[in-house]
Structure formats: structure tokens, C-alpha cells
Design an enzyme around this catalytic site. Sequence first.
Site, PDB file in Angstrom:
ATOM      1  N   TYR A  57      -7.165   7.293  43.001  1.00  0.00           N
ATOM      2  CA  TYR A  57      -6.012   8.209  42.997  1.00  0.00           C
ATOM      3  C   TYR A  57      -5.948   8.929  44.352  1.00  0.00           C
ATOM      4  CZ  TYR A  57      -6.355   7.603  37.873  1.00  0.00           C
ATOM      5  OH  TYR A  57      -6.439   7.081  36.598  1.00  0.00           O
ATOM      6  N   GLY A 201      11.381  12.799  27.119  1.00  0.00           N
ATOM      7  CA  GLY A 201      12.850  12.827  27.082  1.00  0.00           C
ATOM      8  C   GLY A 201      13.468  13.162  28.424  1.00  0.00           C
TER       9      GLY A 201
HETATM   10  N1  LIG Z   1      -7.571   4.248  33.154  1.00  0.00           N
HETATM   11  C1  LIG Z   1      -6.400   3.905  33.627  1.00  0.00           C
HETATM   12  O1  LIG Z   1      -6.180   2.768  34.040  1.00  0.00           O
HETATM   13  C2  LIG Z   1      -5.302   4.924  33.693  1.00  0.00           C
HETATM   14  C3  LIG Z   1      -3.975   4.526  33.930  1.00  0.00           C
HETATM   15  C4  LIG Z   1      -3.002   5.512  33.949  1.00  0.00           C
HETATM   16  C5  LIG Z   1      -3.336   6.832  33.715  1.00  0.00           C
HETATM   17  N2  LIG Z   1      -4.629   7.185  33.521  1.00  0.00           N
HETATM   18  C6  LIG Z   1      -5.048   8.581  33.305  1.00  0.00           C
HETATM   19  O2  LIG Z   1      -4.258   9.135  32.281  1.00  0.00           O
HETATM   20  C7  LIG Z   1      -3.604  10.312  32.746  1.00  0.00           C
HETATM   21  C8  LIG Z   1      -2.275  10.485  32.054  1.00  0.00           C
HETATM   22  O3  LIG Z   1      -1.448   9.362  32.196  1.00  0.00           O
HETATM   23  P1  LIG Z   1      -0.055   9.389  32.961  1.00  0.00           P
HETATM   24  O4  LIG Z   1      -0.060  10.522  33.916  1.00  0.00           O
HETATM   25  O5  LIG Z   1       0.187   8.001  33.400  1.00  0.00           O
HETATM   26  O6  LIG Z   1       1.040   9.589  31.827  1.00  0.00           O
HETATM   27  P2  LIG Z   1       1.460  10.683  30.747  1.00  0.00           P
HETATM   28  O7  LIG Z   1       0.377  11.622  30.493  1.00  0.00           O
HETATM   29  O8  LIG Z   1       1.970   9.889  29.604  1.00  0.00           O
HETATM   30  O9  LIG Z   1       2.698  11.399  31.462  1.00  0.00           O
HETATM   31  C9  LIG Z   1       2.538  12.213  32.559  1.00  0.00           C
HETATM   32  C10 LIG Z   1       3.889  12.626  33.094  1.00  0.00           C
HETATM   33  O10 LIG Z   1       4.559  13.442  32.138  1.00  0.00           O
HETATM   34  C11 LIG Z   1       4.822  14.735  32.706  1.00  0.00           C
HETATM   35  N3  LIG Z   1       4.586  15.725  31.664  1.00  0.00           N
HETATM   36  C12 LIG Z   1       3.410  16.036  31.052  1.00  0.00           C
HETATM   37  N4  LIG Z   1       3.609  16.942  30.080  1.00  0.00           N
HETATM   38  C13 LIG Z   1       4.938  17.215  30.073  1.00  0.00           C
HETATM   39  C14 LIG Z   1       5.736  18.080  29.296  1.00  0.00           C
HETATM   40  N5  LIG Z   1       5.242  18.790  28.305  1.00  0.00           N
HETATM   41  N6  LIG Z   1       7.066  18.121  29.572  1.00  0.00           N
HETATM   42  C15 LIG Z   1       7.595  17.376  30.558  1.00  0.00           C
HETATM   43  N7  LIG Z   1       6.902  16.529  31.326  1.00  0.00           N
HETATM   44  C16 LIG Z   1       5.565  16.458  31.090  1.00  0.00           C
HETATM   45  C17 LIG Z   1       3.873  14.878  33.878  1.00  0.00           C
HETATM   46  O11 LIG Z   1       4.449  15.751  34.827  1.00  0.00           O
HETATM   47  P3  LIG Z   1       3.596  16.695  35.812  1.00  0.00           P
HETATM   48  O12 LIG Z   1       2.530  15.806  36.430  1.00  0.00           O
HETATM   49  O13 LIG Z   1       4.604  17.169  36.760  1.00  0.00           O
HETATM   50  O14 LIG Z   1       2.988  17.792  35.002  1.00  0.00           O
HETATM   51  C18 LIG Z   1       3.793  13.436  34.372  1.00  0.00           C
HETATM   52  O15 LIG Z   1       4.908  13.094  35.160  1.00  0.00           O
HETATM   53  C19 LIG Z   1      -3.542  10.113  34.263  1.00  0.00           C
HETATM   54  O16 LIG Z   1      -3.375  11.340  34.965  1.00  0.00           O
HETATM   55  C20 LIG Z   1      -4.871   9.465  34.531  1.00  0.00           C
HETATM   56  O17 LIG Z   1      -5.894  10.454  34.574  1.00  0.00           O
HETATM   57  C21 LIG Z   1      -5.605   6.239  33.499  1.00  0.00           C
END
Ligand SMILES: NC(=O)c1ccc[n+]([C@@H]2O[C@H](COP(=O)([O-])OP(=O)(O)OC[C@H]3O[C@@H](n4cnc5c(N)ncnc54)[C@H](OP(=O)(O)O)[C@@H]3O)[C@@H](O)[C@H]2O)c1
Length: 328
Positions: A57, A201
Amino acid sequence: MIDTRRLGQGEVRVGAIALGAMGFAGWYGGADDEAGVRAIQRALDEGITLIDTAEVYGRGKSEAMVGRAVRDRRERAVVATKASQGSPAYLREAIDRSLKHLGLDYVDLYYLHRVDAEVAIEDSVGAMAEMVRAGKVRAIGLSEAGPETIRRAHATHPIAALQTEYSLLQREPEFELFPLTRSLGITFVAYSPLHRGLLTGRIRTPADIPDGDWRGKVPRFQGANLAANVARLAPLEAMATKKGVSMSSVALAWILRKSENVVPLVGMGRPENVDRNLEAMRVRLDEAEVTALDAAFPVGCAAGLRYPEEAMASLGREAPPKRAPAPR
Ligand SMILES: NC(=O)c1ccc[n+]([C@@H]2O[C@H](COP(=O)([O-])OP(=O)(O)OC[C@H]3O[C@@H](n4cnc5c(N)ncnc54)[C@H](OP(=O)(O)O)[C@@H]3O)[C@@H](O)[C@H]2O)c1
């Protein structure tokens, strides 16, 4: 303070929601460094203790921010990071680089980010077990590993966590990985539980995805696929409106209801989103509501691939067999 979950079979417990710091490296459009650090501190103050990053990252950028954020709250934080390749030589160097980026002398959880197609899992996990003995790592995890590889890894050294994608739009793990991890005492860490923002959403059309945002390359976020996936959200939105909470809170509460062994790992790059997601801990879904969501989001319902085509082969991968040592 929020509910907690046991991490693997050890003594450590973590908040039932975890914070992901992938977005800090700008994967989902522009990131605000100061807001990211404040988001982690806010999370730790509220009992969200598992903080997830990876060297990949931003080549250490996200790790450095996590390190900064936890410095004066280290005792409360359960810091997890990941290595992107599985050869023992790579892993030995990668952990030292990660500790340096983080500015810490140990991490609580060290994951193999993807099962290495060229390396027997016994060799990767064997190298990670050496780190546990050396005090650099407290527990070992795998990410996106196949079931047989999980069994082999766990037989080599106890695996505390499996990190794999899981949400209303990605329910495949319910079949094999949920029962397997539960039976082995491995915590299932559900990444992208808001389906990379889709379940909030706030993404309705391709114009809602900023230029340079990685999601623009993901088939599920493109054209007709995106339109179909957004159209599917209507029952979630209706349930959230009826309950007077956000769609995200219902999507997270559904995961928390599914299994006590699952910790949703939510990307939160700003303190406001930490506060919004804490609401999920207070949302109660009854049996009929869970059944209605299950029916509205059947397994395999999302349109389009969850990753760009070229990345698909590394997901749920099984490691090559361990070769017998060459005869002398
Ligand atoms: N192991 C793997 O291969 C892998 C792959 C992908 C992800 N991950 C891990 O999983 C974590 C989470 O996954 P992700 O970031 O892909 O997806 P997610 O958690 O499904 O979605 C994150 C997104 O949603 C936004 N968000 C979060 N809460 C919100 C709310 N209540 N209202 C409006 N928007 C909201 C965040 O914005 P903001 O950031 O602006 O708050 C961000 O843009 C990553 O940070 C990483 O640590 C791991």
C-alpha cells in the site's frame, strides 16, 4: 467500547470491526494523510483495535502512517501488515522493511498477502514462524488462500487469521471457508465489506469514481455491470431507510450477524467514517431481515469480475506441493 472477537486461538481479542489503511495510499482517489492518522486514533479510542496495512500500500506509505498513528496508543493497537511474496528469503527482508516503515519492533499479525505460485506454503509459513520465535511477529495470517493451502499452513504453524473478500456482494466464502476457518480456530477477516464503497450508496455511476481511482479498472465498477450492481442495492437502501440508519451500517451489521468468527475490515480514511461505521454495532437485524438480505443478494449475484482479469488467478490460490529434498 465495542464488542470484541478472539483473534485465532491466542489470548488477543480485537474490536469486532477492524480498520483498513489501504486507501491511505490513494487507491480510491486522493487520500488525506492527516485525516487518515486521525481516523486510526479515533478508531483506537472507540475500541476498533485491529489496524490493517501492507507494504504494497504505497510501498510503505500506509505502514508509515499507521506507525505514526499508533505510536502513543501502541498497547491498544493490534497492528497487522502483509508481505507480497512467499519465498523465505523475500519474507525475511520484507518483515524488516515493514517494521522500519512502521517504526515498531514487532507486528501483532503478519500476513502472506497472496499465496506464492512458486513456493510451497510450508516454506513460506516456516519462514514466518521463525519471525514469531524471533519476536518480530506475534501471529501469522494468510490472505486469499485456497482451503487445502490453509490446512497445510495451519499444520505448519497455527494460523490466526484468514483475510479474504466478503460482503453482501461477495458471499462465496460462506460455503467452504467459513466452516473451515471456524473448525480450525482461524478468525475470518472480511476485507472490502462495503464492497469498496459500493454498499455505501455513494457510487451510482462511473462519474462517481475519481480519475486515477483503482476501482475504474475493476469490471464490477464499469458500465452495465456497475448499473446492474447499483440497481441491486434497492432492498438494502429500503431497509436502511426503514431503520433510520445508513446502508453501510446495515451491510456491516449483516456481516456481524452472519458469524461470530468474522471481523469486517473496513477501509476508513477519515474520522467521520469511523463514527458512521460504529453505528453498525448498534444495528440489530432480526431473522426475517437477515433472510430478506440473503434473498436480495444471493451468492454470485454481482455483475462482473471483482478484480481486473489479470489479478484473478492469484485469488483463492492453492500453493504448489512441497518437494522432497533432492537425494544426495
Ligand atoms: N488482503 C487483500 O488482498 C485486501 C484487498 C483489499 C482490501 N484489503 C483490506 O481491507 C480494507 C478495506 O477494504 P476496502 O478499503 O477495499 O473496501 P471497503 O471497506 O469495502 O470500502 C472502503 C471505502 O468506503 C468508504 N467508506 C467507509 N465507510 C464509509 C461510510 N460509512 N460512508 C461512506 N463511505 C464509507 C471509504 O472511504 P474513506 O477511505 O474516505 O473513509 C473507502 O472509500 C483495506 O483498507 C485493506 O486494509 C485487503
